[in-house]
Motif scaffolding. Structure first.
Motif, mmCIF file in Angstrom:
data_model
loop_
_atom_site.group_PDB
_atom_site.id
_atom_site.type_symbol
_atom_site.label_atom_id
_atom_site.label_comp_id
_atom_site.label_asym_id
_atom_site.label_seq_id
_atom_site.Cartn_x
_atom_site.Cartn_y
_atom_site.Cartn_z
ATOM 1 N N LYS A 55 0.813 -1.227 0.000
ATOM 2 C CA LYS A 55 0.000 0.000 0.000
ATOM 3 C C LYS A 55 0.844 1.275 0.000
ATOM 4 C CE LYS A 55 -2.150 -1.456 3.692
ATOM 5 N NZ LYS A 55 -1.564 -0.544 4.656
ATOM 6 N N ARG A 86 -3.479 7.756 8.032
ATOM 7 C CA ARG A 86 -3.514 6.296 8.163
ATOM 8 C C ARG A 86 -4.344 5.880 9.369
ATOM 9 N NH1 ARG A 86 2.205 4.253 10.767
ATOM 10 N NH2 ARG A 86 2.081 5.376 12.749
ATOM 11 N N GLU A 87 -4.734 4.596 9.361
ATOM 12 C CA GLU A 87 -5.445 4.027 10.510
ATOM 13 C C GLU A 87 -4.835 2.681 10.905
ATOM 14 O OE1 GLU A 87 -9.646 4.017 10.630
ATOM 15 O OE2 GLU A 87 -9.561 6.167 10.921
ATOM 16 N N PRO A 88 -4.869 2.271 12.173
ATOM 17 C CA PRO A 88 -5.231 3.177 13.255
ATOM 18 C C PRO A 88 -4.173 4.276 13.334
ATOM 19 C CG PRO A 88 -4.997 0.883 14.062
ATOM 20 C CD PRO A 88 -4.520 0.914 12.658
ATOM 21 N N ARG A 146 -2.955 3.139 18.411
ATOM 22 C CA ARG A 146 -2.299 2.231 17.450
ATOM 23 C C ARG A 146 -1.186 1.419 18.118
ATOM 24 N NH1 ARG A 146 -1.105 2.320 11.704
ATOM 25 N NH2 ARG A 146 0.827 1.202 11.316
ATOM 26 N N LEU A 171 -1.270 -2.623 18.158
ATOM 27 C CA LEU A 171 -0.263 -3.396 17.419
ATOM 28 C C LEU A 171 0.660 -4.209 18.312
ATOM 29 C CD1 LEU A 171 -1.364 -2.035 14.949
ATOM 30 C CD2 LEU A 171 0.937 -1.340 14.292
ATOM 31 N N VAL A 217 -9.786 0.225 17.823
ATOM 32 C CA VAL A 217 -9.635 0.780 16.461
ATOM 33 C C VAL A 217 -10.782 1.735 16.141
ATOM 34 C CG1 VAL A 217 -8.159 -1.039 15.489
ATOM 35 C CG2 VAL A 217 -10.629 -1.220 15.218
ATOM 36 N N ARG A 239 -5.919 2.430 5.066
ATOM 37 C CA ARG A 239 -6.888 1.632 5.823
ATOM 38 C C ARG A 239 -7.990 2.495 6.450
ATOM 39 N NH1 ARG A 239 -4.985 -3.338 6.122
ATOM 40 N NH2 ARG A 239 -2.762 -3.744 6.288
ATOM 41 N N THR A 275 -11.270 -3.187 9.611
ATOM 42 C CA THR A 275 -11.846 -3.756 10.834
ATOM 43 C C THR A 275 -12.707 -4.973 10.489
ATOM 44 O OG1 THR A 275 -11.935 -1.502 11.655
ATOM 45 C CG2 THR A 275 -13.049 -3.179 12.974
ATOM 46 N N TYR A 292 -9.950 -7.656 9.354
ATOM 47 C CA TYR A 292 -9.040 -8.202 10.382
ATOM 48 C C TYR A 292 -9.792 -8.700 11.620
ATOM 49 C CZ TYR A 292 -4.756 -6.876 7.957
ATOM 50 O OH TYR A 292 -3.732 -6.794 7.049
ATOM 51 N N GLN A 293 -10.605 -7.828 12.235
ATOM 52 C CA GLN A 293 -11.311 -8.263 13.447
ATOM 53 C C GLN A 293 -12.457 -9.215 13.050
ATOM 54 O OE1 GLN A 293 -9.987 -4.927 13.305
ATOM 55 N NE2 GLN A 293 -8.437 -5.967 14.550
ATOM 56 N N ARG A 352 10.381 -5.586 7.764
ATOM 57 C CA ARG A 352 10.813 -5.286 9.130
ATOM 58 C C ARG A 352 10.262 -6.288 10.143
ATOM 59 N NH1 ARG A 352 6.785 -2.574 6.778
ATOM 60 N NH2 ARG A 352 4.871 -3.187 7.764
HETATM 61 P P1 TYD Z 1 -0.453 -1.282 8.389
HETATM 62 O O1 TYD Z 1 -1.565 -0.426 7.923
HETATM 63 O O2 TYD Z 1 -0.123 -2.441 7.534
HETATM 64 O O3 TYD Z 1 0.770 -0.321 8.644
HETATM 65 P P2 TYD Z 1 2.288 -0.599 8.333
HETATM 66 O O4 TYD Z 1 2.397 -0.387 6.856
HETATM 67 O O5 TYD Z 1 2.993 0.407 9.181
HETATM 68 O O6 TYD Z 1 2.538 -2.022 8.762
HETATM 69 O O7 TYD Z 1 -0.641 -1.818 9.898
HETATM 70 C C1 TYD Z 1 -1.744 -1.655 10.643
HETATM 71 C C2 TYD Z 1 -2.206 -2.978 11.197
HETATM 72 O O8 TYD Z 1 -3.407 -2.769 11.906
HETATM 73 C C3 TYD Z 1 -2.490 -4.007 10.110
HETATM 74 O O9 TYD Z 1 -1.855 -5.227 10.446
HETATM 75 C C4 TYD Z 1 -3.975 -4.211 10.170
HETATM 76 C C5 TYD Z 1 -4.375 -3.736 11.532
HETATM 77 N N1 TYD Z 1 -5.708 -3.123 11.575
HETATM 78 C C6 TYD Z 1 -6.761 -3.816 12.150
HETATM 79 O O10 TYD Z 1 -6.587 -4.955 12.590
HETATM 80 N N2 TYD Z 1 -7.999 -3.240 12.197
HETATM 81 C C7 TYD Z 1 -8.243 -1.992 11.701
HETATM 82 O O11 TYD Z 1 -9.387 -1.492 11.774
HETATM 83 C C8 TYD Z 1 -7.150 -1.275 11.133
HETATM 84 C C9 TYD Z 1 -7.368 0.113 10.589
HETATM 85 C C10 TYD Z 1 -5.893 -1.881 11.064
#
Ligand code: TYD
Length: 203
Positions: A16, A38-40, A50, A54, A67, A93, A98, A101-102, A147
């Motif tokens: 992304k 960006r989110e979170p 965030r 994380l 979130v 995101r 949400t 992932y959730q 990373r």
């Molecule tokens: P990501 O957006 O991939 O950031 P980076 O590029 O720095 O890794 O990481 C955010 C993580 O948060 C990603 O693994 C997904 C998770 N996430 C959720 O689980 N629920 C949500 O609502 C959001 C916005 C992110």
């Protein structure tokens, strides 16, 4: 006056960041005010949340509440004001993550997520969601070169296939808002697909 709200989605390792930067640059060259966020995250409070989401162990409901709490602050302080003054908001995101992932990944109840979505941002939805899609195995290979993994990135392939299925379900529910981008291809081809989606909308 209301600006455009564009979101990027996809499993970790979908690529992304590169494409967000490129799109923001393209829109700026055309004279738009672009707010990249960006989110979170996206506000001081949301960035602190965030860090917790994380890196601290918690159950799926806690994760969902955090979130959405982060999102509430972000929408109120950054996204809604930017759209109100006519800026284009490009967000890494949003609520689809949400559900993916959730909901998909953790298996949390989608009807509760839908209620939270309604409370937190009512009828504010992205005008366009670019879903960078690729198989979980390919994304894992790409991540391995990057990373140290956070709580989500250290999940197994089956988790990420469920997240992917979560995105597919969201897209099926509101297909006009979504563009699925084949992110298994090389960077230039992915970038061309994104440009084509914007052009198709006359943006
Ligand atoms: P990501 O957006 O991939 O950031 P980076 O590029 O720095 O890794 O990481 C955010 C993580 O948060 C990603 O693994 C997904 C998770 N996430 C959720 O689980 N629920 C949500 O609502 C959001 C916005 C992110």
């Amino acid at each position: 006056m209301s600006g455009r709200f564009i979101t990027f989605e996809g499993i970790d390792g979908a690529g992304k960041s590169t494409h967000i930067d490129a799109l923001a640059e393209r829109l700026r060259q055309r004279g738009a005010e672009v707010v990249c966020t960006r989110e979170p995250g996206g506000t001081d409070l949301a960035e602190q949340l965030r860090e917790l989401v994380l890196h601290r162990p918690m159950d799926a409901l806690t994760e969902a509440l955090l979130v959405f709490a982060a999102r509430r602050d972000h929408v109120q302080r950054v996204i809604a004001p930017a759209l109100a003054r006519g800026a284009t908001v490009v967000c890494d995101r949003f609520t689809d993550a949400t559900f993916a992932y959730q909901g998909g990944g953790r298996g949390f109840d989608g009807s509760i997520l839908a209620q939270l979505e309604q409370w937190v941002h009512g009828n504010l939805q992205p005008a366009l969601t670019l879903w960078l899609d690729l198989p979980a195995e390919m994304a894992a290979q790409r991540r391995a070169q990057a990373r140290a993994a956070d709580r989500f990135e250290s999940e197994d392939l089956a988790f990420f296939e469920r997240v992917r299925a979560g995105y597919a379900a969201r897209m099926a529910a509101t297909p006009q808002r979504f563009a699925r981008i084949d992110s298994s291809l090389d960077r230039a081809t992915v970038s061309a697909q994104i440009t084509a989606e914007l052009e198709r909308r006359g943006w």
